[in-house]
Design a protein around this motif. Structure first.
Motif, PDB file in Angstrom:
ATOM      1  N   SER A   1       0.838  -1.203   0.000  1.00  0.00           N
ATOM      2  CA  SER A   1       0.000   0.000   0.000  1.00  0.00           C
ATOM      3  C   SER A   1       0.874   1.255   0.000  1.00  0.00           C
ATOM      4  O   SER A   1       1.895   1.295   0.681  1.00  0.00           O
ATOM      5  CB  SER A   1      -0.919  -0.012   1.218  1.00  0.00           C
ATOM      6  N   PRO A   2       0.493   2.282  -0.764  1.00  0.00           N
ATOM      7  CA  PRO A   2       1.263   3.516  -0.761  1.00  0.00           C
ATOM      8  C   PRO A   2       0.985   4.361   0.486  1.00  0.00           C
ATOM      9  O   PRO A   2       1.545   5.440   0.633  1.00  0.00           O
ATOM     10  CB  PRO A   2       0.749   4.237  -2.018  1.00  0.00           C
ATOM     11  N   TYR A   3       0.132   3.886   1.381  1.00  0.00           N
ATOM     12  CA  TYR A   3      -0.306   4.699   2.514  1.00  0.00           C
ATOM     13  C   TYR A   3       0.292   4.239   3.837  1.00  0.00           C
ATOM     14  O   TYR A   3       0.485   3.046   4.051  1.00  0.00           O
ATOM     15  CB  TYR A   3      -1.838   4.665   2.621  1.00  0.00           C
ATOM     16  N   GLU A   4       0.519   5.195   4.731  1.00  0.00           N
ATOM     17  CA  GLU A   4       1.022   4.878   6.073  1.00  0.00           C
ATOM     18  C   GLU A   4      -0.020   5.104   7.153  1.00  0.00           C
ATOM     19  O   GLU A   4       0.056   4.533   8.237  1.00  0.00           O
ATOM     20  CB  GLU A   4       2.227   5.787   6.401  1.00  0.00           C
ATOM     21  N   MET A   5      -0.982   5.985   6.899  1.00  0.00           N
ATOM     22  CA  MET A   5      -1.896   6.393   7.966  1.00  0.00           C
ATOM     23  C   MET A   5      -3.346   5.995   7.724  1.00  0.00           C
ATOM     24  O   MET A   5      -4.226   6.331   8.523  1.00  0.00           O
ATOM     25  CB  MET A   5      -1.803   7.904   8.164  1.00  0.00           C
ATOM     26  N   ILE A   6      -3.567   5.333   6.604  1.00  0.00           N
ATOM     27  CA  ILE A   6      -4.901   4.787   6.345  1.00  0.00           C
ATOM     28  C   ILE A   6      -4.739   3.373   5.786  1.00  0.00           C
ATOM     29  O   ILE A   6      -3.681   3.025   5.255  1.00  0.00           O
ATOM     30  CB  ILE A   6      -5.725   5.641   5.348  1.00  0.00           C
ATOM     31  N   LEU A   7      -5.815   2.590   5.920  1.00  0.00           N
ATOM     32  CA  LEU A   7      -5.864   1.259   5.302  1.00  0.00           C
ATOM     33  C   LEU A   7      -7.025   1.276   4.328  1.00  0.00           C
ATOM     34  O   LEU A   7      -8.107   1.780   4.660  1.00  0.00           O
ATOM     35  CB  LEU A   7      -6.098   0.186   6.371  1.00  0.00           C
ATOM     36  N   VAL A   8      -6.795   0.736   3.138  1.00  0.00           N
ATOM     37  CA  VAL A   8      -7.858   0.709   2.140  1.00  0.00           C
ATOM     38  C   VAL A   8      -8.113  -0.740   1.761  1.00  0.00           C
ATOM     39  O   VAL A   8      -7.171  -1.482   1.488  1.00  0.00           O
ATOM     40  CB  VAL A   8      -7.474   1.521   0.890  1.00  0.00           C
ATOM     41  N   GLU A   9      -9.363  -1.152   1.813  1.00  0.00           N
ATOM     42  CA  GLU A   9      -9.699  -2.517   1.398  1.00  0.00           C
ATOM     43  C   GLU A   9     -11.051  -2.535   0.717  1.00  0.00           C
ATOM     44  O   GLU A   9     -11.809  -1.571   0.794  1.00  0.00           O
ATOM     45  CB  GLU A   9      -9.694  -3.460   2.609  1.00  0.00           C
ATOM     46  N   ARG A  10     -11.309  -3.647   0.030  1.00  0.00           N
ATOM     47  CA  ARG A  10     -12.627  -3.826  -0.585  1.00  0.00           C
ATOM     48  C   ARG A  10     -13.408  -4.824   0.252  1.00  0.00           C
ATOM     49  O   ARG A  10     -12.871  -5.828   0.699  1.00  0.00           O
ATOM     50  CB  ARG A  10     -12.442  -4.359  -2.008  1.00  0.00           C
ATOM     51  N   GLN A  11     -14.685  -4.531   0.476  1.00  0.00           N
ATOM     52  CA  GLN A  11     -15.585  -5.523   1.072  1.00  0.00           C
ATOM     53  C   GLN A  11     -16.778  -5.601   0.154  1.00  0.00           C
ATOM     54  O   GLN A  11     -17.681  -4.766   0.232  1.00  0.00           O
ATOM     55  CB  GLN A  11     -15.992  -5.129   2.490  1.00  0.00           C
ATOM     56  N   GLY A  12     -16.760  -6.560  -0.752  1.00  0.00           N
ATOM     57  CA  GLY A  12     -17.790  -6.616  -1.781  1.00  0.00           C
ATOM     58  C   GLY A  12     -17.725  -5.343  -2.603  1.00  0.00           C
ATOM     59  O   GLY A  12     -16.644  -4.912  -3.005  1.00  0.00           O
ATOM     60  N   PRO A  13     -18.883  -4.703  -2.826  1.00  0.00           N
ATOM     61  CA  PRO A  13     -18.902  -3.494  -3.644  1.00  0.00           C
ATOM     62  C   PRO A  13     -18.504  -2.238  -2.862  1.00  0.00           C
ATOM     63  O   PRO A  13     -18.549  -1.140  -3.418  1.00  0.00           O
ATOM     64  CB  PRO A  13     -20.356  -3.408  -4.091  1.00  0.00           C
ATOM     65  N   ALA A  14     -18.152  -2.402  -1.599  1.00  0.00           N
ATOM     66  CA  ALA A  14     -17.773  -1.239  -0.787  1.00  0.00           C
ATOM     67  C   ALA A  14     -16.266  -1.027  -0.829  1.00  0.00           C
ATOM     68  O   ALA A  14     -15.496  -1.977  -0.735  1.00  0.00           O
ATOM     69  CB  ALA A  14     -18.225  -1.429   0.660  1.00  0.00           C
ATOM     70  N   GLY A  15     -15.852   0.214  -0.972  1.00  0.00           N
ATOM     71  CA  GLY A  15     -14.461   0.585  -0.768  1.00  0.00           C
ATOM     72  C   GLY A  15     -14.360   1.094   0.661  1.00  0.00           C
ATOM     73  O   GLY A  15     -15.044   2.048   1.035  1.00  0.00           O
ATOM     74  N   LEU A  16     -13.556   0.433   1.472  1.00  0.00           N
ATOM     75  CA  LEU A  16     -13.490   0.773   2.900  1.00  0.00           C
ATOM     76  C   LEU A  16     -12.172   1.483   3.189  1.00  0.00           C
ATOM     77  O   LEU A  16     -11.096   0.944   2.931  1.00  0.00           O
ATOM     78  CB  LEU A  16     -13.590  -0.519   3.723  1.00  0.00           C
ATOM     79  N   ILE A  17     -12.273   2.687   3.718  1.00  0.00           N
ATOM     80  CA  ILE A  17     -11.078   3.424   4.140  1.00  0.00           C
ATOM     81  C   ILE A  17     -11.085   3.489   5.664  1.00  0.00           C
ATOM     82  O   ILE A  17     -12.040   3.984   6.267  1.00  0.00           O
ATOM     83  CB  ILE A  17     -11.049   4.862   3.577  1.00  0.00           C
ATOM     84  N   ARG A  18     -10.021   2.974   6.253  1.00  0.00           N
ATOM     85  CA  ARG A  18      -9.903   2.978   7.706  1.00  0.00           C
ATOM     86  C   ARG A  18      -8.808   3.966   8.096  1.00  0.00           C
ATOM     87  O   ARG A  18      -7.656   3.790   7.688  1.00  0.00           O
ATOM     88  CB  ARG A  18      -9.512   1.573   8.157  1.00  0.00           C
ATOM     89  N   LEU A  19      -9.172   4.994   8.847  1.00  0.00           N
ATOM     90  CA  LEU A  19      -8.158   5.914   9.373  1.00  0.00           C
ATOM     91  C   LEU A  19      -7.326   5.112  10.364  1.00  0.00           C
ATOM     92  O   LEU A  19      -7.881   4.415  11.225  1.00  0.00           O
ATOM     93  CB  LEU A  19      -8.821   7.123  10.050  1.00  0.00           C
ATOM     94  N   ASN A  20      -6.005   5.185  10.249  1.00  0.00           N
ATOM     95  CA  ASN A  20      -5.181   4.242  10.999  1.00  0.00           C
ATOM     96  C   ASN A  20      -3.954   4.907  11.622  1.00  0.00           C
ATOM     97  O   ASN A  20      -2.819   4.668  11.229  1.00  0.00           O
ATOM     98  CB  ASN A  20      -4.765   3.088  10.068  1.00  0.00           C
ATOM     99  N   ARG A  21      -4.256   5.783  12.594  1.00  0.00           N
ATOM    100  CA  ARG A  21      -3.202   6.396  13.422  1.00  0.00           C
ATOM    101  C   ARG A  21      -3.629   6.201  14.868  1.00  0.00           C
ATOM    102  O   ARG A  21      -3.891   7.172  15.583  1.00  0.00           O
ATOM    103  CB  ARG A  21      -3.198   7.906  13.163  1.00  0.00           C
ATOM    104  N   PRO A  22      -3.762   4.936  15.283  1.00  0.00           N
ATOM    105  CA  PRO A  22      -4.430   4.654  16.561  1.00  0.00           C
ATOM    106  C   PRO A  22      -3.769   5.332  17.757  1.00  0.00           C
ATOM    107  O   PRO A  22      -4.468   5.727  18.697  1.00  0.00           O
ATOM    108  CB  PRO A  22      -4.383   3.124  16.671  1.00  0.00           C
ATOM    109  N   LYS A  23      -2.435   5.486  17.726  1.00  0.00           N
ATOM    110  CA  LYS A  23      -1.756   6.059  18.905  1.00  0.00           C
ATOM    111  C   LYS A  23      -2.148   7.505  19.132  1.00  0.00           C
ATOM    112  O   LYS A  23      -2.032   8.025  20.245  1.00  0.00           O
ATOM    113  CB  LYS A  23      -0.237   5.938  18.762  1.00  0.00           C
ATOM    114  N   ALA A  24      -2.590   8.189  18.084  1.00  0.00           N
ATOM    115  CA  ALA A  24      -3.015   9.586  18.232  1.00  0.00           C
ATOM    116  C   ALA A  24      -4.530   9.708  18.044  1.00  0.00           C
ATOM    117  O   ALA A  24      -5.036  10.783  17.710  1.00  0.00           O
ATOM    118  CB  ALA A  24      -2.276  10.464  17.236  1.00  0.00           C
TER     119      ALA A  24
END
Ligand code: HXC
Length: 256
Positions: A1-24
């Motif tokens: 993934s080109p990203y460090e602070m988000i996770l991007v995945e597909r769940q069926g027809p949904a594009g799911l973006i997860r904000l991923n800086r849990p420590k902050a």
């Protein structure tokens, strides 16, 4: 993934973006908002994606703009390079964007959720605009969108005192579409995307644009926009298919 602070995945027809800086608590720093803008544009352009889900983790959707990063910002540099502008990338997405909120959605986090087309809340969600505690005010639309969503007195109290609202109160006030048990948050959002994926894409895009126009336009102009969209949909094969399918008592197969 080109990203460090988000996770991007597909769940069926949904594009799911997860904000991923849990420590902050997913504080929205410049890098995170740039990554988010990039991922939103990519999913919007992907024909296999019917709707986008924006979420965080169990503890926080996002606890606001990054206070550490903002601390030393100074005027007029802030004005010459508006660091809030990139946040508005979500407003130019044409597909439905669902904010799936669990835990804290504070300050810029609440504002980001409100920029999405709708908010689905976990029972653990807490909404607030605590900027006043920092000697500032909301800067990404909070004073405007919260007021239109829940009315003047409630919005004024939250913006003036920083009081947080529970998921249940947000539901009663009309800030969120629905509240679901935390474990059901993503499955419910995906179900919504799955339903949208079965519908006519131009009808979905116009429905989204028409409802959002209610925030921008006087009533008469909004109704005129709706009428133009409504009448133009009679030019789509999907309208013929949708109505034929109803009358033939079979499921519709929309093509877009
Ligand atoms: C930077 C943040 C942060 C933020 C939390 N953290 N919120 N860092 N910016 N907005 C960091 C903390 O510093 C801490 O880092 C770690 O996340 C965990 O947070 P805690 O405070 O220890 O957690 P907790 O005690 O559970 O409290 C949760 C909280 C609190 C109530 C949400 O973190 C909080 O009040 N956060 C700030 C909320 C806020 O004021 N938001 C508005 C920001 S202004 P360390 O390193 O100590 O572990 C804004 C303006 C937007 O959003 C305008 C448009 C741009």
């Amino acid at each position: 993934s080109p990203y460090e602070m988000i996770l991007v995945e597909r769940q069926g027809p949904a594009g799911l973006i997860r904000l991923n800086r849990p420590k902050a608590l997913n504080a929205l720093c410049d890098q995170l908002t740039a990554e988010l803008a990039d991922a939103l544009a990519a999913l919007d352009a992907d024909p296999a994606v019917a709707a986008i889900i924006l979420t965080g983790n169990e503890k926080a959707f996002a606890a606001g703009a990054d206070i550490r990063e903002m601390q030393d910002r100074a005027f007029p540099a802030t004005y010459m390079k508006d660091f809030v502008a990139p946040w508005e990338a979500v407003l130019s997405v044409r597909k439905p964007v669902i904010a799936a909120v669990a835990g804290f959605a504070l300050g810029g986090g609440c504002e980001l959720a409100m920029m999405c087309d709708l908010i689905l809340a976990a029972d653990s969600a807490r909404f607030g605009q605590p900027e006043i505690n920092l000697g500032i005010i909301p800067g990404a639309g909070g004073s405007q969108r919260l007021t239109r969503a829940i009315g003047k007195s409630k919005a004024m109290e939250m913006v003036l005192t920083g009081r947080m609202m529970s998921a249940e109160e947000a539901d009663r006030a009309g800030l969120v579409a629905r509240v679901v048990p935390a474990a059901e948050l993503i499955p419910e959002a995906v179900k919504m995307a799955e339903k949208i994926a079965t519908l006519s894409p131009p009808a979905v895009a116009m429905a989204k644009e028409a409802v959002n126009a209610a925030f921008e336009l006087p009533l008469r102009e909004g109704v005129r926009l709706e009428r133009r969209f409504f009448l133009s949909l009679f030019g789509t094969p999907d309208q013929k298919e949708g109505m034929a399918a109803f009358l033939e008592k079979r499921p519709a197969a929309f093509k877009g």
